[in-house]
Motif scaffolding. Structure first.
Motif, mmCIF file in Angstrom:
data_model
loop_
_atom_site.group_PDB
_atom_site.id
_atom_site.type_symbol
_atom_site.label_atom_id
_atom_site.label_comp_id
_atom_site.label_asym_id
_atom_site.label_seq_id
_atom_site.Cartn_x
_atom_site.Cartn_y
_atom_site.Cartn_z
ATOM 1 N N LEU B 123 0.828 -1.205 0.000
ATOM 2 C CA LEU B 123 0.000 0.000 0.000
ATOM 3 C C LEU B 123 0.867 1.262 0.000
ATOM 4 O O LEU B 123 0.545 2.249 -0.660
ATOM 5 C CB LEU B 123 -0.937 0.000 1.222
ATOM 6 C CG LEU B 123 -2.022 -1.081 1.208
ATOM 7 C CD1 LEU B 123 -2.873 -0.992 2.476
ATOM 8 C CD2 LEU B 123 -2.905 -0.967 -0.017
ATOM 9 N N ALA B 124 1.987 1.199 0.741
ATOM 10 C CA ALA B 124 2.884 2.351 0.770
ATOM 11 C C ALA B 124 3.429 2.615 -0.634
ATOM 12 O O ALA B 124 3.559 3.760 -1.068
ATOM 13 C CB ALA B 124 4.024 2.109 1.758
ATOM 14 N N CYS B 126 1.903 1.856 -3.452
ATOM 15 C CA CYS B 126 0.808 2.443 -4.238
ATOM 16 C C CYS B 126 0.669 3.927 -3.943
ATOM 17 O O CYS B 126 0.300 4.712 -4.800
ATOM 18 C CB CYS B 126 -0.515 1.750 -3.934
ATOM 19 S SG CYS B 126 -0.657 0.106 -4.603
ATOM 20 N N ARG B 127 0.954 4.302 -2.691
ATOM 21 C CA ARG B 127 0.818 5.718 -2.348
ATOM 22 C C ARG B 127 1.891 6.564 -2.997
ATOM 23 O O ARG B 127 1.682 7.727 -3.288
ATOM 24 C CB ARG B 127 0.867 5.908 -0.837
ATOM 25 C CG ARG B 127 -0.458 5.609 -0.223
ATOM 26 C CD ARG B 127 -0.449 5.822 1.242
ATOM 27 N NE ARG B 127 -0.077 7.180 1.607
ATOM 28 C CZ ARG B 127 -0.160 7.625 2.839
ATOM 29 N NH1 ARG B 127 -0.567 6.836 3.789
ATOM 30 N NH2 ARG B 127 0.192 8.849 3.118
ATOM 31 N N ARG B 128 3.055 5.929 -3.187
ATOM 32 C CA ARG B 128 4.129 6.690 -3.834
ATOM 33 C C ARG B 128 3.931 6.734 -5.343
ATOM 34 O O ARG B 128 4.443 7.609 -6.011
ATOM 35 C CB ARG B 128 5.481 6.052 -3.521
ATOM 36 C CG ARG B 128 5.975 6.325 -2.120
ATOM 37 C CD ARG B 128 7.487 6.167 -2.040
ATOM 38 N NE ARG B 128 7.951 4.886 -2.551
ATOM 39 C CZ ARG B 128 7.951 3.759 -1.847
ATOM 40 N NH1 ARG B 128 7.487 3.752 -0.621
ATOM 41 N NH2 ARG B 128 8.401 2.644 -2.370
ATOM 42 N N MET B 129 3.233 5.740 -5.886
ATOM 43 C CA MET B 129 3.144 5.618 -7.336
ATOM 44 C C MET B 129 1.698 5.610 -7.811
ATOM 45 O O MET B 129 1.058 4.566 -7.883
ATOM 46 C CB MET B 129 3.847 4.337 -7.766
ATOM 47 C CG MET B 129 5.295 4.339 -7.339
ATOM 48 S SD MET B 129 6.140 2.865 -7.831
ATOM 49 C CE MET B 129 7.822 3.409 -7.623
ATOM 50 N N PRO B 130 1.186 6.775 -8.152
ATOM 51 C CA PRO B 130 -0.230 6.902 -8.520
ATOM 52 C C PRO B 130 -0.622 5.978 -9.677
ATOM 53 O O PRO B 130 -1.748 5.468 -9.690
ATOM 54 C CB PRO B 130 -0.363 8.364 -8.937
ATOM 55 C CG PRO B 130 0.795 9.064 -8.340
ATOM 56 C CD PRO B 130 1.897 8.066 -8.242
ATOM 57 N N ALA B 133 -1.397 2.677 -8.298
ATOM 58 C CA ALA B 133 -2.665 2.706 -7.546
ATOM 59 C C ALA B 133 -3.839 2.623 -8.512
ATOM 60 O O ALA B 133 -4.805 1.895 -8.277
ATOM 61 C CB ALA B 133 -2.741 3.974 -6.694
#
Lengths: 270, 252
Positions: B123-124, B126-130, B133
Motif C-alpha cells: 500500500l505504501a 501504491c501511495r508513492r506511485m499513482p 494505484a
C-alpha cells in the motif's frame, strides 16, 4: 461545484471510506466531490445502467436502494447485489469497454453523478483516493463471495439468515440501522431473485426465523432478536476491516492527503 | 499457519501480475521496478498445501507466479464451496489481508511459485506511485465484474453453459497474464474442483466436457484445452468478454 464540508463529511460514501481509511483527509475527499457534475434524484424502478451500453458517468448513492442484475438472452435474470446508501454504481461501466450489468432503482434515490474522466484525473494525482476506492472494491468483492456461498452451499433458511445479517451490517455502517433493527428495503420477490428462491419461499423462511425467535417482523421493519443464534445458523463472519493507516508504516504521514504528494514525483503523469 | 516448504533466492523473473497490470494502465519503468523490488522473496508451495487458512490473521499478499490454487470456504456443516480459481498473476490475500482475520482459505492445486509482499509495504508503494494505484483500482474492478459473472453462473446458467463459460473465463484470464496461447491453454484442474466451483458434481462436469467436445467446440488433450470454435462457445455460454478500456493513459 461547492458544497458544504458538513454535507461531504456526512455523505454515506465518505462514512464508508472512513471506516476503512479513518484518517482520510478532507482535502482528498473534497477532491473527489470536485468530480460531481450534478445532484440527481431518481424515481423507483428506473434503469440507471443497461447491460451492453457505455457510460461516461457513475453515481455516488446518498439515499435509496437499487439492484444490480444480469439478464441472459432468453430472459433469465439474476440479481447479484443490492445497492445501499454509500455505494458507488457504474464503476464497471466506466472502467470496462461497456457496462457488463444493469442497475435499476428500487426506491427513490438521491445520487451524485460524477464524470469518470474527471474522477480519473483527480485519482491520478491522489493515490490515497485510488487506494481508498480499491479498498472499497475489495469490500464489494467479499460481498460477491458471500452470494456465491449462499447460492452454492446454503439451505434456504441459512441463506435468508445470512443475507439479513450482512444487509444489517452494511446498513448499520451508514447509519440506516441501529444495533438490531432496520427497515427492509427489498420486496420478497427481489430477495428471492438474489438468493435463488421464490418469493413465497422467502416468506416462509422469514416466518420460520420469526417462530424460532431469531427475528421479529412488523411489516417491513425487521428486528434481529437473536444475532448470535442467526450467526450460528448461517456461518456468518463479520467483515472486520483493519483500518488502513494501522497497516501502513508509521513513517508515512498520518493524514492521507493527495495534496502532500508532489505531482509527478516518481510517477508517469497519466 | 501454513509453512512454505522452501525458500528460493530472489531472482528476476517475468511476473504475470506486472503483465496483467500493464494491460490496465501504462506503468512507467520506475513503477515496474518499484513493484519488483517490493517483493520480499519467492516461495515454492507444494500441491495440496494451504497458503492461507480461514480465521488466521494474514497481512501479506501472495502473488501467484506459476501454478493454480483454489479459494474456498468451509461451512460448519462440512460443505465446501470453491469461490474462485487463483491463476498466475492473481493476488492471494485480496480481500483477506484487509480483514482482521482471513475469511477464506486458499489451497494449492498444483505446485506453485509465489512472491510475497507485506500489505503495508504494497500500500505504501501504491501511495508513492499513482499509476500503480490506478492500475490496482482497475484490477479490483475487473475482479468484481468477474465474480458477478460467477453469481450468474451458479444462479442462472445451465450446467453446459456454466462449463462453457468457465472454459472461456479461464482462457481470458490466463491470456491477460501472458499464460495462454491464442486458442489453447493448460488447465491442470480436477473435475471435482471444477464441480465445486460451478455447483456441479464431478461426473456432471465430465459429461458436459464430453458434450462440448462432441459438438466440436473444444478439444482436450490431458490438461491442454483447445478452443476450436470460440464464437460457438461464446454464443452458447453468453460470454461477454470483460475488456478493460485499452490504456488508462490514453483517456487523457
Amino acid at each position: 461545484m461547492s458544497r458544504s464540508e458538513a454535507r461531504i463529511e456526512g455523505h454515506p460514501f465518505v462514512i464508508r471510506l472512513r471506516e476503512i481509511f479513518p484518517s482520510l483527509g478532507l482535502v482528498t475527499i473534497s477532491s473527489l466531490f470536485e468530480a460531481v457534475a450534478e445532484d440527481l434524484s431518481i424515481p423507483p424502478r428506473r434503469d440507471i445502467f443497461v447491460q451492453g451500453y457505455k457510460s461516461p458517468d457513475y453515481y455516488l448513492v446518498e439515499r435509496g436502494f437499487a439492484m444490480r442484475y444480469h439478464l441472459l438472452h432468453d430472459g433469465r435474470r439474476q440479481i447479484y447485489s443490492v445497492v445501499v446508501p454509500g455505494d458507488v454504481i457504474g464503476l464497471a461501466a466506466t472502467f470496462l469497454a461497456v457496462s457488463p450489468k444493469s442497475v435499476c432503482s428500487l426506491t427513490e434515490m438521491q445520487v451524485q453523478r460524477l464524470h469518470a474522466d474527471r474522477f480519473l484525473e483527480i485519482a491520478s494525482r491522489s493515490p490515497p483516493l485510488s487506494l481508498a476506492m480499491m479498498c472499497y472494491l475489495t469490500y464489494e468483492l467479499s460481498l460477491h463471495y458471500d452470494r456465491l456461498i449462499e447460492l452454492g452451499r446454503q439451505s434456504p433458511v441459512e441463506r435468508v439468515a445470512h443475507f439479513l445479517l450482512r444487509l444489517h451490517a452494511r446498513l448499520q455502517i451508514v447509519g440506516c440501522a441501529n444495533e438490531t433493527e432496520f427497515d427492509m428495503p427489498l420486496s420478497q420477490e427481489v430477495t428471492g431473485d438474489l438468493l435463488g428462491l421464490s418469493a413465497p419461499h422467502v416468506n416462509r423462511m422469514l416466518h420460520r426465523l420469526c417462530s424460532d425467535g431469531l427475528i421479529s417482523m412488523r411489516r417491513r421493519h425487521i428486528e434481529l432478536t437473536d444475532i448470535e443464534g442467526l450467526r450460528r445458523l448461517s456461518d456468518f463472519a463479520p467483515f472486520a476491516t483493519v483500518p488502513v493507516p494501522q497497516i501502513l508504516p508509521s513513517s508515512e504521514p498520518a493524514a492521507c492527503d493527495g495534496a502532500e504528494i508532489p505531482e509527478g514525483a516518481g510517477c508517469e503523469p497519466l | 499457519m501454513p509453512v512454505p516448504l522452501r525458500l528460493v533466492s530472489n531472482q528476476p523473473v517475468s511476473n504475470p501480475l506486472i503483465t496483467r497490470l500493464c494491460g490496465y494502465a501504462a506503468l512507467s519503468a520506475e513503477e515496474i521496478a518499484g513493484l519488483d523490488a517490493a517483493f520480499e522473496r519467492r516461495l515454492v508451495i507444494k500441491k495440496r498445501r494451504d497458503v492461507i487458512l480461514e480465521g488466521y490473521e494474514s497481512h501479506r499478499l501472495h502473488i501467484a507466479i506459476s501454478g493454480f490454487a483454489a479459494r474456498y470456504k468451509l461451512l460448519a456443516n462440512g460443505k465446501r464451496q470453491v469461490i474462485s480459481i487463483v491463476l498466475p498473476g492473481d493476488i492471494i490475500g485480496m480481500p483477506s489481508a484487509f480483514f482482521r482475520s482471513s475469511l477464506y482459505s486458499v489451497t494449492a492445486l498444483s505446485d506453485m511459485t509465489m512472491q510475497v509482499v507485506r500489505l503495508d509495504a504494497f500500500l505504501a508503494l501504491c501511495r508513492r506511485m499513482p499509476g500503480l494505484a490506478i492500475a490496482m483500482l482497475w484490477c479490483s474492478q475487473h475482479e468484481l465484474a468477474t465474480y458477478a459473472d460467477h453469481i450468474v453462473d451458479v444462479g442462472r446458467r445451465s450446467p453446459l453453459e456454466r462449463v462453457a463459460h468457465f472454459v472461456l473465463e479461464m482462457h481470458a484470464r490466463l491470456r491477460a497474464a501472458g499464460c495462454a496461447e491464442d486458442r489453447s491453454f493448460e488447465l491442470p484442474l480436477s473435475q471435482e474442483i471444477i464441480g465445486d466451483l460451478l455447483g456441479l458434481s464431478a461426473p456432471h462436469v465430465n459429461r458436459m466436457l464430453h458434450q462440448l467436445k462432441a459438438e466440436r467446440l473444444i478439444s482436450v488433450d490431458r490438461h491442454q484445452v483447445m478452443i476450436n470454435d470460440p464464437e460457438g462457445l461464446q454464443m452458447l455460454a453468453q460470454f461477454e468478454p470483460l475488456s478493460p478500456l485499452a490504456q488508462v493513459g490514453s483517456a487523457h
